[in-house]
Design a protein around this motif. Structure first.
Motif, PDB file in Angstrom:
ATOM      1  N   ALA A   1      88.838  46.594  22.351  1.00 15.67           N
ATOM      2  CA  ALA A   1      87.802  47.161  23.216  1.00 15.67           C
ATOM      3  C   ALA A   1      86.519  47.358  22.420  1.00 15.67           C
ATOM      4  O   ALA A   1      86.575  47.675  21.232  1.00 15.67           O
ATOM      5  CB  ALA A   1      88.272  48.494  23.769  1.00 15.67           C
ATOM      6  N   PRO A   2      85.360  47.134  23.049  1.00 19.74           N
ATOM      7  CA  PRO A   2      84.105  47.382  22.340  1.00 19.74           C
ATOM      8  C   PRO A   2      84.092  48.819  21.808  1.00 19.74           C
ATOM      9  O   PRO A   2      84.487  49.739  22.518  1.00 19.74           O
ATOM     10  CB  PRO A   2      83.061  47.184  23.437  1.00 19.74           C
ATOM     11  N   GLU A   3      83.620  48.993  20.577  1.00 16.60           N
ATOM     12  CA  GLU A   3      83.704  50.292  19.913  1.00 16.60           C
ATOM     13  C   GLU A   3      83.135  51.460  20.714  1.00 16.60           C
ATOM     14  O   GLU A   3      83.694  52.519  20.759  1.00 16.60           O
ATOM     15  CB  GLU A   3      82.946  50.229  18.584  1.00 16.60           C
ATOM     16  N   LYS A   4      81.988  51.202  21.344  1.00 15.21           N
ATOM     17  CA  LYS A   4      81.266  52.297  21.980  1.00 15.21           C
ATOM     18  C   LYS A   4      81.997  52.948  23.154  1.00 15.21           C
ATOM     19  O   LYS A   4      81.651  54.033  23.550  1.00 15.21           O
ATOM     20  CB  LYS A   4      79.902  51.797  22.472  1.00 15.21           C
ATOM     21  N   ILE A   5      82.944  52.208  23.773  1.00 16.92           N
ATOM     22  CA  ILE A   5      83.484  52.756  25.017  1.00 16.92           C
ATOM     23  C   ILE A   5      84.963  53.107  24.939  1.00 16.92           C
ATOM     24  O   ILE A   5      85.593  53.379  25.942  1.00 16.92           O
ATOM     25  CB  ILE A   5      83.263  51.774  26.200  1.00 16.92           C
ATOM     26  N   THR A   6      85.514  53.149  23.738  1.00 20.82           N
ATOM     27  CA  THR A   6      86.959  53.363  23.654  1.00 20.82           C
ATOM     28  C   THR A   6      87.411  54.749  24.108  1.00 20.82           C
ATOM     29  O   THR A   6      88.371  54.871  24.845  1.00 20.82           O
ATOM     30  CB  THR A   6      87.468  53.128  22.221  1.00 20.82           C
ATOM     31  N   ASP A   7      86.735  55.816  23.674  1.00 20.95           N
ATOM     32  CA  ASP A   7      87.285  57.141  23.949  1.00 20.95           C
ATOM     33  C   ASP A   7      86.353  58.010  24.785  1.00 20.95           C
ATOM     34  O   ASP A   7      86.391  59.228  24.744  1.00 20.95           O
ATOM     35  CB  ASP A   7      87.656  57.842  22.637  1.00 20.95           C
ATOM     36  N   LYS A   8      85.492  57.375  25.557  1.00 25.94           N
ATOM     37  CA  LYS A   8      84.599  58.152  26.427  1.00 25.94           C
ATOM     38  C   LYS A   8      84.879  57.805  27.878  1.00 25.94           C
ATOM     39  O   LYS A   8      85.371  56.725  28.177  1.00 25.94           O
ATOM     40  CB  LYS A   8      83.141  57.808  26.118  1.00 25.94           C
ATOM     41  N   GLU A   9      84.516  58.702  28.780  1.00 25.82           N
ATOM     42  CA  GLU A   9      84.590  58.379  30.207  1.00 25.82           C
ATOM     43  C   GLU A   9      83.543  57.304  30.484  1.00 25.82           C
ATOM     44  O   GLU A   9      82.400  57.403  30.008  1.00 25.82           O
ATOM     45  CB  GLU A   9      84.279  59.642  31.021  1.00 25.82           C
ATOM     46  N   THR A  10      83.922  56.261  31.191  1.00 25.33           N
ATOM     47  CA  THR A  10      82.962  55.193  31.492  1.00 25.33           C
ATOM     48  C   THR A  10      83.040  54.785  32.958  1.00 25.33           C
ATOM     49  O   THR A  10      84.092  54.859  33.593  1.00 25.33           O
ATOM     50  CB  THR A  10      83.201  53.936  30.626  1.00 25.33           C
ATOM     51  N   TRP A  11      81.899  54.369  33.475  1.00 27.20           N
ATOM     52  CA  TRP A  11      81.779  53.888  34.851  1.00 27.20           C
ATOM     53  C   TRP A  11      81.156  52.498  34.791  1.00 27.20           C
ATOM     54  O   TRP A  11      80.191  52.292  34.043  1.00 27.20           O
ATOM     55  CB  TRP A  11      80.855  54.809  35.658  1.00 27.20           C
ATOM     56  N   ALA A  12      81.691  51.572  35.607  1.00 25.06           N
ATOM     57  CA  ALA A  12      81.168  50.205  35.567  1.00 25.06           C
ATOM     58  C   ALA A  12      80.444  49.869  36.864  1.00 25.06           C
ATOM     59  O   ALA A  12      80.960  50.122  37.961  1.00 25.06           O
ATOM     60  CB  ALA A  12      82.306  49.214  35.350  1.00 25.06           C
ATOM     61  N   CYS A  13      79.244  49.320  36.735  1.00 27.92           N
ATOM     62  CA  CYS A  13      78.526  48.827  37.916  1.00 27.92           C
ATOM     63  C   CYS A  13      79.281  47.610  38.451  1.00 27.92           C
ATOM     64  O   CYS A  13      79.547  46.665  37.705  1.00 27.92           O
ATOM     65  CB  CYS A  13      77.091  48.440  37.542  1.00 27.92           C
ATOM     66  N   GLN A  14      79.624  47.640  39.725  1.00 27.05           N
ATOM     67  CA  GLN A  14      80.428  46.569  40.302  1.00 27.05           C
ATOM     68  C   GLN A  14      79.599  45.311  40.570  1.00 27.05           C
ATOM     69  O   GLN A  14      80.139  44.261  40.912  1.00 27.05           O
ATOM     70  CB  GLN A  14      81.109  47.042  41.593  1.00 27.05           C
ATOM     71  N   ILE A  15      78.286  45.421  40.405  1.00 26.56           N
ATOM     72  CA  ILE A  15      77.425  44.252  40.626  1.00 26.56           C
ATOM     73  C   ILE A  15      77.178  43.488  39.329  1.00 26.56           C
ATOM     74  O   ILE A  15      77.436  42.300  39.240  1.00 26.56           O
ATOM     75  CB  ILE A  15      76.079  44.679  41.264  1.00 26.56           C
ATOM     76  N   CYS A  16      76.719  44.201  38.305  1.00 29.01           N
ATOM     77  CA  CYS A  16      76.333  43.472  37.079  1.00 29.01           C
ATOM     78  C   CYS A  16      77.237  43.768  35.899  1.00 29.01           C
ATOM     79  O   CYS A  16      77.126  43.112  34.869  1.00 29.01           O
ATOM     80  CB  CYS A  16      74.879  43.787  36.709  1.00 29.01           C
ATOM     81  N   GLY A  17      78.128  44.762  36.042  1.00 21.90           N
ATOM     82  CA  GLY A  17      79.042  45.043  34.941  1.00 21.90           C
ATOM     83  C   GLY A  17      78.511  46.042  33.921  1.00 21.90           C
ATOM     84  O   GLY A  17      79.180  46.338  32.927  1.00 21.90           O
ATOM     85  N   TYR A  18      77.310  46.578  34.158  1.00 21.53           N
ATOM     86  CA  TYR A  18      76.755  47.581  33.245  1.00 21.53           C
ATOM     87  C   TYR A  18      77.714  48.764  33.090  1.00 21.53           C
ATOM     88  O   TYR A  18      78.289  49.230  34.079  1.00 21.53           O
ATOM     89  CB  TYR A  18      75.404  48.084  33.761  1.00 21.53           C
ATOM     90  N   ILE A  19      77.909  49.205  31.848  1.00 25.46           N
ATOM     91  CA  ILE A  19      78.820  50.323  31.597  1.00 25.46           C
ATOM     92  C   ILE A  19      78.012  51.602  31.351  1.00 25.46           C
ATOM     93  O   ILE A  19      77.198  51.669  30.420  1.00 25.46           O
ATOM     94  CB  ILE A  19      79.715  50.052  30.366  1.00 25.46           C
ATOM     95  N   TYR A  20      78.269  52.607  32.183  1.00 30.10           N
ATOM     96  CA  TYR A  20      77.659  53.926  32.007  1.00 30.10           C
ATOM     97  C   TYR A  20      78.647  54.790  31.232  1.00 30.10           C
ATOM     98  O   TYR A  20      79.820  54.879  31.603  1.00 30.10           O
ATOM     99  CB  TYR A  20      77.359  54.539  33.380  1.00 30.10           C
ATOM    100  N   GLU A  21      78.172  55.427  30.180  1.00 30.23           N
ATOM    101  CA  GLU A  21      79.050  56.295  29.398  1.00 30.23           C
ATOM    102  C   GLU A  21      78.820  57.750  29.777  1.00 30.23           C
ATOM    103  O   GLU A  21      77.677  58.208  29.781  1.00 30.23           O
ATOM    104  CB  GLU A  21      78.775  56.138  27.901  1.00 30.23           C
ATOM    105  N   GLY A  22      79.887  58.471  30.071  1.00 26.85           N
ATOM    106  CA  GLY A  22      79.778  59.895  30.406  1.00 26.85           C
ATOM    107  C   GLY A  22      80.160  60.125  31.859  1.00 26.85           C
ATOM    108  O   GLY A  22      80.738  59.258  32.524  1.00 26.85           O
TER     109      GLY A  22
END
Lengths: 213, 213
Positions: free
Chosen positions: A168-189
């Motif tokens: 998994a990409p380092e930045k998103i392993t242990d945080k709550e994440t939300w993914a935009c269903q259109i472009c795949g952008y990952i929101y952290e928090g």
């Protein structure tokens, strides 16, 4: 003809950078190949509808950032899921970048940077094949280069998370994440804490288009 | 310029087949890319010294066999480590092959076969970039396509055998094997039982050039 036979060809994942006047712009391509070894020439293939192509035609120059398995989906979404005609792909703080020989290159977990000068452009129905002389090249990390297969199967989640190469990409392993269903952008928090008029910083879709991962 | 930056580009492993008159011949290349999707065009890059290039120039046609992670080193050695000028690359029983649309294709654990007709050839210092229209394409297995990285790190043994993706070719897992130190040809069985005038079937080196694996 079984078109799926062509899907077996191996590709990488590359960010192309160039200039629209003084404004940096770019896109994502799968096809960058080295043609000659001494005084190296590379070839890239690019869709005619791509605004980056128009800009390369004007400037005669472009950069290649070789993406790695650690490059986040946000880089690919920001550069690959919208057009440079109407968005500034290098604005905001979505990913780290800098100038190399006056051209934008992606620093976000890239493997290497190359700058090149166009020699010829050959037109096919939907694409141009661009041959270009390498001007400069530098290694930026020892991460594994991202292949298109890896992007397709691992990053886009079409392969199980326990696939042998999954990392998994380092930045998103242990945080709550939300993914935009259109472009795949990952929101952290915690996205629910954002105001109701929050929109995806990449594709401008509303909060309701995000799903918790 | 750090030339090693260019080594980070991702490639596959492909057998190119064509005809020298009525004689099948071919070689190994790393660079086959799809350019257009409808009525597909592919591009390949080939060294000018390659005899296969001369034959493609005459016939205007070639095949691509997409090699898989299960393709043995012997296929690559036979097609890639000698010249079609002075050897018959498709003779003997080194690997299985057949004709597709009149062109030789490799059956030995390949992923897919493509036949194509040349549109243009662009000359660079040491190589030609060949654009060609796909005539036919078929999937031949669901094995993983072999990447150049896999070939370099796993097949050639430059990565430890316990690397996460390591998968020994099926044919040589539980037999005694000897490797030709010149071309990489793998002999299965007890080489010491061969007569003293035994030579490598690919590069014609003597028995003394083999090492037990």
């Amino acid at each position: 003809m079984e078109m799926s036979a062509l899907w077996k060809l191996s590709y990488g994942m590359y960010a192309i950078g160039t200039l629209d006047g003084e404004r940096p712009t770019g896109c994502i391509v799968n096809t960058v190949i080295q043609i000659t070894s001494d005084n190296p020439v590379i070839a890239i293939s690019m869709n005619k509808n791509n605004y980056t192509y128009d800009c390369i035609k004007r400037t005669g120059r472009f950069s290649v950032s070789i993406l790695s398995e650690k490059t986040t989906q946000n880089v690919i979404a920001k550069l690959g899921f919208s057009s440079g005609r109407d968005t500034d792909k290098f604005d905001g703080d979505i990913f780290a970048w800098e100038y190399m020989d006056g051209l934008p290159v992606v620093n976000e977990n890239s493997c290497a940077h190359i700058t090149a000068e166009v020699i010829t452009m050959t037109e096919m129905e939907t694409h141009y094949v661009i041959l270009a002389r390498v001007q400069d090249a530098k290694v930026t990390s020892d991460y594994n280069p991202m292949t298109y297969k890896y992007y397709h199967e691992v990053i886009k989640g079409k392969a199980p998370k326990n696939a042998p190469t999954y990392q998994a990409p380092e930045k998103i392993t242990d945080k709550e994440t939300w993914a935009c269903q259109i472009c795949g952008y990952i929101y952290e928090g915690d996205l629910t804490k954002e105001p109701e008029d929050f929109v995806c910083p990449i594709c401008k879709q509303p909060k309701s288009m995000f799903k918790k991962q």
